[in-house]
Structures are given as structure tokens and as C-alpha cells.
Design a protein around this motif. Sequence first.
Motif, PDB file in Angstrom:
ATOM      1  N   CYS A  14       0.837  -1.190   0.000  1.00 43.92           N
ATOM      2  CA  CYS A  14       0.000   0.000   0.000  1.00 43.92           C
ATOM      3  C   CYS A  14       0.868   1.234   0.000  1.00 43.92           C
ATOM      4  O   CYS A  14       2.046   1.198   0.361  1.00 43.92           O
ATOM      5  N   GLY A  19       3.476   0.537   3.061  1.00 41.19           N
ATOM      6  CA  GLY A  19       3.430  -0.589   3.996  1.00 41.19           C
ATOM      7  C   GLY A  19       3.786  -1.859   3.264  1.00 41.19           C
ATOM      8  O   GLY A  19       3.375  -2.052   2.113  1.00 41.19           O
ATOM      9  N   LEU A  21       6.390  -0.014   8.242  1.00 44.33           N
ATOM     10  CA  LEU A  21       5.921   1.252   7.686  1.00 44.33           C
ATOM     11  C   LEU A  21       7.151   2.022   7.241  1.00 44.33           C
ATOM     12  O   LEU A  21       8.085   2.216   8.020  1.00 44.33           O
ATOM     13  N   HIS A  51       3.421  -3.799  12.088  1.00 38.79           N
ATOM     14  CA  HIS A  51       2.574  -4.980  12.289  1.00 38.79           C
ATOM     15  C   HIS A  51       3.369  -6.277  12.136  1.00 38.79           C
ATOM     16  O   HIS A  51       4.494  -6.282  11.662  1.00 38.79           O
ATOM     17  N   MET A  65       0.938  -5.339   5.827  1.00 38.67           N
ATOM     18  CA  MET A  65       0.185  -4.116   6.054  1.00 38.67           C
ATOM     19  C   MET A  65      -0.644  -3.876   4.794  1.00 38.67           C
ATOM     20  O   MET A  65      -0.099  -3.695   3.709  1.00 38.67           O
ATOM     21  N   GLU A  73      -3.185  -1.503   4.294  1.00 36.01           N
ATOM     22  CA  GLU A  73      -3.437  -0.117   3.907  1.00 36.01           C
ATOM     23  C   GLU A  73      -2.774   0.844   4.866  1.00 36.01           C
ATOM     24  O   GLU A  73      -2.625   0.572   6.060  1.00 36.01           O
ATOM     25  N   VAL A  74      -2.386   1.990   4.314  1.00 32.37           N
ATOM     26  CA  VAL A  74      -1.850   3.084   5.124  1.00 32.37           C
ATOM     27  C   VAL A  74      -2.533   4.364   4.651  1.00 32.37           C
ATOM     28  O   VAL A  74      -2.742   4.545   3.452  1.00 32.37           O
ATOM     29  N   HIS A  75      -2.956   5.195   5.592  1.00 36.96           N
ATOM     30  CA  HIS A  75      -3.599   6.461   5.221  1.00 36.96           C
ATOM     31  C   HIS A  75      -3.149   7.578   6.141  1.00 36.96           C
ATOM     32  O   HIS A  75      -3.225   7.447   7.362  1.00 36.96           O
ATOM     33  N   THR A 115      -2.874   2.653  10.007  1.00 34.00           N
ATOM     34  CA  THR A 115      -2.472   1.465   9.253  1.00 34.00           C
ATOM     35  C   THR A 115      -3.295   0.262   9.711  1.00 34.00           C
ATOM     36  O   THR A 115      -3.747   0.211  10.857  1.00 34.00           O
ATOM     37  N   CYS A 116      -3.490  -0.672   8.804  1.00 31.39           N
ATOM     38  CA  CYS A 116      -4.188  -1.906   9.189  1.00 31.39           C
ATOM     39  C   CYS A 116      -3.467  -3.085   8.562  1.00 31.39           C
ATOM     40  O   CYS A 116      -2.729  -2.925   7.589  1.00 31.39           O
ATOM     41  N   SER A 117      -3.696  -4.256   9.123  1.00 29.99           N
ATOM     42  CA  SER A 117      -2.835  -5.374   8.738  1.00 29.99           C
ATOM     43  C   SER A 117      -3.550  -6.715   8.742  1.00 29.99           C
ATOM     44  O   SER A 117      -4.598  -6.894   9.356  1.00 29.99           O
TER      45      SER A 117
END
Lengths: 656, 380
Positions: free
Chosen positions: B222, B236, B242, B260, B264, B266-268, B279-281
Motif C-alpha cells: 500500500c 506498507g 511502515l 505490524h 500491512m 493499507e496506510v492512510h 495502518t491496518c494489517s
Amino acid sequence: MEDLDGEPAVTLIPEVNSTKKQLCFDWGPGEMLTCETSFNKKAKPEAEPTCPYIYILRKDMDVHSPILRKLFNESHGIFVGLQRLEEELSGRPRKAQLVRVSKNYRSVIRACMEEMHQAATAAKDPASSSQLSSQVSILSAVELIWNLCEILFIEVAPAGPLLLHLLDWVQLHMCEVDNLSADVLGNENPSKHDKFWNLVTVLVLQGRLDEARQMLSKEADANPGSAAMCRVLGDLMKTMPILSPGNTQTLTELELKWQHWHEECERYLQDGTFAPSPHLSLLCQILLGNEAVILEQKELLGTWYHLMVTQLLYSHPTVKPTELHIYAQSSLDLFLGGESSPEPLDNILMAAFEFDIHQVIKECSIALSNWWFVAHLTDLLDHCQLLQSHSLYFGSNMREFILLEYASGLFAHHSLWQLGVDYFDHCPESGRVSLELHIERVPLNTEQKALKVLRVCEQRGMTEQVRSICKILAMNAVRNNRLGSALSWSIRAKDAAFATLVSDRFLRDYCERGCFSDLDLIDNLGPAMMLSDRLTFLGKYREFHRLYGEKRFVAGASLLLSLMTSQIAPRSFWMTLLTDALPLLEQKQVIFSAEQTYELMRCLEDLTEGRPTCSEPDGLGPQADDVETTKVEMLRLALARNLARAIIKEGSLEGS
Amino acid sequence: MKEIYAKFVSQKISKTRWRPVPSGSLQTAETFTTGSWDNEKNYVSLWSIGDFGHVDSDGGMDGDHQLLCESKHHGDVMDLQFLDQERIVAASSTGSVTVFLHHQNNQTLSVSHQWTTAHYHTGPGSPSYSSAPCTGVVCNNPEIVTVGEDGRINLFSADHKESVRTIDNADSSTLHAVTFLRTPEILTVNSIGQLKIWDFRQPGNEPSQILSLTGDRVPLHCVDRHPNQQHIVATGGQDGMLSIWDVRLGTMPVSLLKAHEAEMWEVHFHPSNPDHLFTCSEDGSLWHWDSSTDVPEKSSLFHQGGRNSPLLAHSISNQAAAHPSLLTSWLSADPAKDRMEITSLLPTKTLSVNSLDVLGSCLVCGTDAEAIYVTRQLFS
């Protein structure tokens, strides 16, 4: 619930030819019964042998219901939390935690049931509406069983509190009374409502005495003649001794008080206080626990376990857990009255009252079409350390066996396979093997999905599966002519053989086109280059091209030579390498030293020595052969000239 | 982050996106779209968190988000972007790119345009046609840029049937995500850990710049660009790291932050408060990175504003953008000092969190456990 003893339904399967010995059934994944048919054979008689059409006789429909999917997903979270809980609190008192987990499971069932109920009422066509309604009744039965198991096995309530829990249990599951109550109270004159006495009776039967007293006061207001009687009965209800959770009184004290109260009730009944009103007299007899009178209210009770709880409340308020099954059996017999046989639900509840956990689980497994309930309940009971002694003849214990069944069912579903992974993880004996077998069969339609599957395998160190998945992806990439991708995948799988294959494709493409594709990858191989000799060669050969492009001829020349002398370059490629050396030999300044030139010459001789001078069998024809010969001639000339220059240069340098 | 609402939706959510708020308006986020993946039937759905003007007694609003409308989508939804207030662009695993139109008067979602063969391995028309998943899409009305597993970059215009520009074989590996840098430049990330900058003004299929992590070739999944500073991007990777890059400076990331435990996804950057990053993972976590905490002198006004009212925070952060000393919180972030404040936003770890989006004080994320989480008090 399915009826066990019902006649088996006959299912007609189209296009089955039993004379051809073709009829065969097999259990597929996820409770699926399949059968081979001869469909489509007539349509294409000349067609090549194809896969026969399979007729799916029966499959697990539950897993495909969108509402039940929420149940599966939400309970998965609770399940994983419960397994973690086990790690966190080993040894400490865990009853409260386990009860909380059990309540969480039940609230998920309830939420699901409510949504299903709404969907059933909103459904337009009667078929789906009735299907949803039957699902609702299954869920409600499941919740009923779960709740009872929670009271008996997890909470392990002692005499006294036990009855309070059972009362809650009955009140929670006999919720028609709430509708009735709303209906009656909605009337402008509640006591004149034709269901008024029904309502009061049900409230008394359920032990909701406060509400019953409120009703009686309404009757007293509306009917001054019976006001005195209502007050007396209301007082009796008010003074009924019950065990309150915060109270510290002992069971003996309670029994004593209860005895007094009981005698007082008896007295009022005997002296005819309630004689003028048959309704009030009936209520008093219920308070006295009169078996015959209570049984007369069968319609209002609805179920035998309600009968049992009412009976216990007014006759044996301090019932012990071990005595429960006696009362349960007699209530069931009384209720059915020999007219009908018990249903699966009755058997399950009875087994629970008998504290026969294995019987409960067995009956549930038979009666329910889905493993969800049994798997989660068994797991929870196992965490209560109730199932240890029991091991099965087929290797794993019961918890594991049932969890495996449930998880396999999840894997059979198109999207729920991810949930199944965590269930397999918590099957210590055969979970891993099952996961290995299932995970390889997850269809991979995008790289994203493949990455998720790979992550599952990598986290668990399943190297064989990782390799196999990467290989599938690499093969797909080769098939789609995406060599860069293919190489990436084989590097990830550490698959040297495949990396060699892909490197060869790269080199072949180079020979055909004269330029490299996918430079962004090859230039950035880094340590991955060491995976296979051919890949190393590819990376180094490209490095030579870069050096040449950057006009760093000396470095390039020694790299080129080392590729041949170190035997990294495949023999078949040597001619190309030597040809690449040609422009270096022809440069104005001397690049190859004398020693290097000797090496080059040796390489060329090695190469030409092995092959026959006139090579007819390779079928390239005389023209190709001519080209080759010319090339060799040119090389020899260039090497000789370079050697001469190098000797002069080296000699003169030394001389000066 | 006190209240987070979860709703189980019976489909695995691959993407969640807020509908943009018209610029200059005081509206807060209230509609978002989701895409599903790995179902037998996949959907693009629109949800509302607004309860149509009702505010209950204690001033809070009812948290549950309601389905407004949905439309079937062929294949997995690989990416999803709002083109404008009404149009949503969806990337499909079948290689098609679809523009959905939301009719707000009767709450329906319809297909307004579709490029069916945007991404493919073997060309359309040939007998061995095989499609390739489209993995990423980015919009800057009317331009739509898509990337795919086939390493192709397409530039579409919302009103044109044919693609405006196609770069075949732009990448030898899979392109995972794309973002606009400075128009007309785009930046892509691929599965061998490279960032490539492409300039649509230049002919040919060579990127104008390549940045990469040396050595490990860890796939990047991402990318997001800093909303105010167009040269700062965050990426990510597969290892959950990151990376913050300054595309003006060399080919290496400015900082690498251990994040994470798995991919990862998405990163915003927060669009109006870019000191905050989300961030989400795959490991099931959702993180809030606050880089504003490591510069204490600027905090007082800024923070109070952020806490008390999102609107005030918005206006102040705009001022901040004009002030050079506040610009560099991401570039100066020193991982060794580790003064970045990181909060985990989800109460328990679940299955993979595939997507998230932030707008104002609202955040939405979607998971493989088939739940959508929404919070409206990000900075409370």
C-alpha cells in the motif's frame, strides 16, 4: 431438529443409470452427499472423456444462510478469545470467566435469532418465511439447551441458587407471557380481559409473584367484593420465603421459614378464605404445589420442564442438583401422560438433568444438522475440565473430533475457510495435518488471496505447503508469460529448480531478442541471486551488461571471464559470452591482459574441441554452420591480436 | 477512540471508503462504501452512519450503520475509490474496472460505465484470453488510473470509452497500489519492494524514477501520499513495516518503522490532520500513529483544538501547513527515539483488517471476520 425415527424421504435423482454400475454415493465435504449422473453424455456423444456431472443430494444449508454466517463469525471471535483465556489464566479461579464466555455465546445466538425472526416476518414468499421460522425455532432450542448446560455444568449452582437459575431459565424461554401481559395491560379494564386470569396464573406458575400481585391489586380495584381475598393472597405471595442472592441465610433457615409459610397457605385454603373465588383458590393451590392442579394448567405451562420448575418452586425449593433427574423424569412422564413419545429436545434436556454430558453432546450431534453448536459447547465444557476422562477409539478426544468436523465444514464453504484455520489450530492432535490437507485445496484466484493463504502457512511453519503454493503461482505466471513474477515466486519458495527454469527462459528471450526484459527485477536480485547457479549467472551476466553500458570495460571483462572459468555459465551460453567479449577485444586500449586472453582462448578451444567441426545432426543447415565457423574465426583473430597488444603493453610497462 | 461500533455483514470486506465531503462544506462524514471479496456473490454497498437528523437524549448519535443500497459486483472487489460525490470506481479480480453511480433520490446503485478488459495477461480477442486482476485504482476526477497483476498501468478518463494511455509491461512483477504524486505524476508500488514514479507526459514505458528498499525485496502492498506535502509518501510492506519516503531525496526511505506482524494492507494519512497516520494489517490490528507528540512546543493550541472540535482542528492544521517548522514531523520522526504515539484501535485482534479510511473525526474499517467497524470520535 430432524426427526430420527421418521420415514426416510425418497429422493429421485435424474439421469442415473443403475444398470451401468454407475450409481455411487459419496460423502463430500461439509455434510454433502453426492452422486454421479450421466448428464450431458447424450448432448455430446463424440466429446472426449469429461468429468461426469455430479448430483448433490443433500448439503449443509445452514452454512449458506447469510444470517447464520454472522453467528459463525462472531462465535469464532469468542472461541479464539476462550483459547487465549486458557493461556492467560492457568490455575486461577476461572468459573466467572467461563460463565461470561458462555453468556457471550448465548447472546450471539439470541442476536442471530432475533434477526432471523425479523427476516422471517419480513419475508414475502411463504416458503422462505417458513424456512426461516424453522431456523428460529432451532436456534431457540439451541439456546435453551445451552442455557441449561451453563447452569448445570459451568455455573454448577448448588441447592438453593439452583432453583433461581432454573426459574430464570424458564422465564427467559417462555416469553409469550410478555406479549400476553402487554395485551392485557393495554386493555382499559385489564381485569375484564378474557385472558386476565390466564395471565395471573402464568405469572404465578413462572414464579413472577411481584407481577402477579400487581395484577391482583388491579382485580381488587375493579371488584371490591374480592378485594379482601386478593389482599390475603397477595400477602401470601409477598411473604413467600425465597433465597435472594445477597442473603446469607442458610438452607435450613430457609426450609424452616418455607415450612411455616406453607402451613399458613394450607390454613387459608382449609378455612375457605378463597372459596368464593375459584380463580383465587386455584392460585392458592398452585402456591401449595398441588401436583394435580398444576398439571391441569398444562396448556399454560406448555412444556414439561416448565412443569418441573414450577413444581420444584412450590414443593422442593431447596432441590439438590443430584436430585434433579428424578423430578425431571416424573414431570416428563406426567406431562406426556403416555400419549406421545419424547422428542429429541426432551431427550437432550433429560440427559442434561442426568448430568450425562456425553449423552447431551451425542443427542445434539444427531438432532442438529450443523456442527456449530456441538463444537462450541463441547469446547467450552472441555475448558471446564468436564470431558477429560473420555477418549474415543478413533484416536483423538471428543472435543477435537467435533472441532475437526466443524472446521472441515467451514473449509467446504466458499468464504468461511479463514475461520476454519483457527479451529484447526486448537486441535492438538490432528489439527495440523487436517489444516495442511485443507489449505492446499483453497482455490487461489488472485495473488491477494494467495498471500493470505501463504501467511497462514508461513505462520505455522508449513514449508511444504508454502512451496507448493508458490509453485502454483509461479507456474501460473509462466503460463501468462510473466517471467518476473514467476521468478519472484520461485525465490519466495526457495525453489532452485524452478528458478533455473525461469532463468533459462530469460536467457532464451535474451538470445532471441538481444535485450533483457524485466530489468527492474534482475537488477535488484541481491542475495536472492544465490538461489540457483543459473539465476546467479543471469544476475551476473546482466551486471556485465550494465558495466559495459557504463563503459567500465576492465571490470566487465574480468566478470565475463570469471563467469566462464568458474563454470557458472552454462556451456551452451559460452559462445554468446565469447561473442560479447569481441567488442572488448576490439577496443583501442587493451582490456584483457595476456593471462586473461590465454584463459579466453582456452575457453574457446574447450568449446570447439567438444563439438564436431561439421555438425550435420543438429540440422541447422550449412548456413548456420557457416555463421558459427565465421564467428569462431573472428574470435580467434581478435584474441590473437589482443594477445599481441597485451604482451607488448605488459612488456613495455615492465620495461619503463 | 472510546466508542467503536461493529456490525457483522455476512461478507468479507475488502475495501471501505468514505464518500468525500464537498470541499468547503461543514458536513461531517456520513456515507461510506464497502466492497466484498471471496464470496460467491460479491457486492459494492453503500452505508450511512447518519441517523437522518435524529440525535438522542444524551447528545450522542446511534452508532449502528445502515445499508443504503448495494449492487452486485463481478469478481472480488480489489479496490474502491470515490470519483466524485456520486460515482464510485471499483477494481475487479476479473480485470474489469466499473464505475457505479449512486442515485441519491431513490437510493439505488447502478453501473454507469465499465471497462471490461482493463487488465489481462493474454490480449482480448485472442483465443487464449486470460484476464488479470486489477489490484489498485486511484481517482482524480475525471482521471482514473488502474494497475494490475499484469504489470500494466491504465489511465482512463471517466467520460471516454477507450483508455487515454496504457503502459504495457510497466512492471515485471505485480503492481499492488497506486497513488497520485503531483499531477500528472503517479507512484506505484510492486511486489519486489520498489516504488516507481511515472510521468504521463513522457512517452515510452519507463518510469521516471525508481526507489527501493535495498536487499530484501519485501513486497509493498500500500501507499499513501501526504495530503499537503506531495513529496512525502508512506508505504506498507509484507513484513508489516511502515516506510516513510521523501521522493526528492535519494532512493532510500527516510524512516523505517517496525509496525505490524504481518502484511500491512493499507496506510492512510489523515486528510486534514496529517500528523496522524492509520495502518491496518493481516494480523488483525488497526493502528493510529500520532507523530505530533514528539514536538512538544507546538502541541498546546493544536491539541486542544483537535480534542474539542474537529472543525477547529481542521482550520488550525491548515495554518500549520503554511508554517515550515511544523511541516516535517514525519521526516524528522526518529525511530530510535521512538516518541511516536501509537494506539491500537480495535478492542480485540480478529482476522485480517483489510481496509480502512479516515475522514474528519470518523474512521471505518472492514475485516475478513465479516465485520465493519465505525468510530466517530477519533480524537476524543
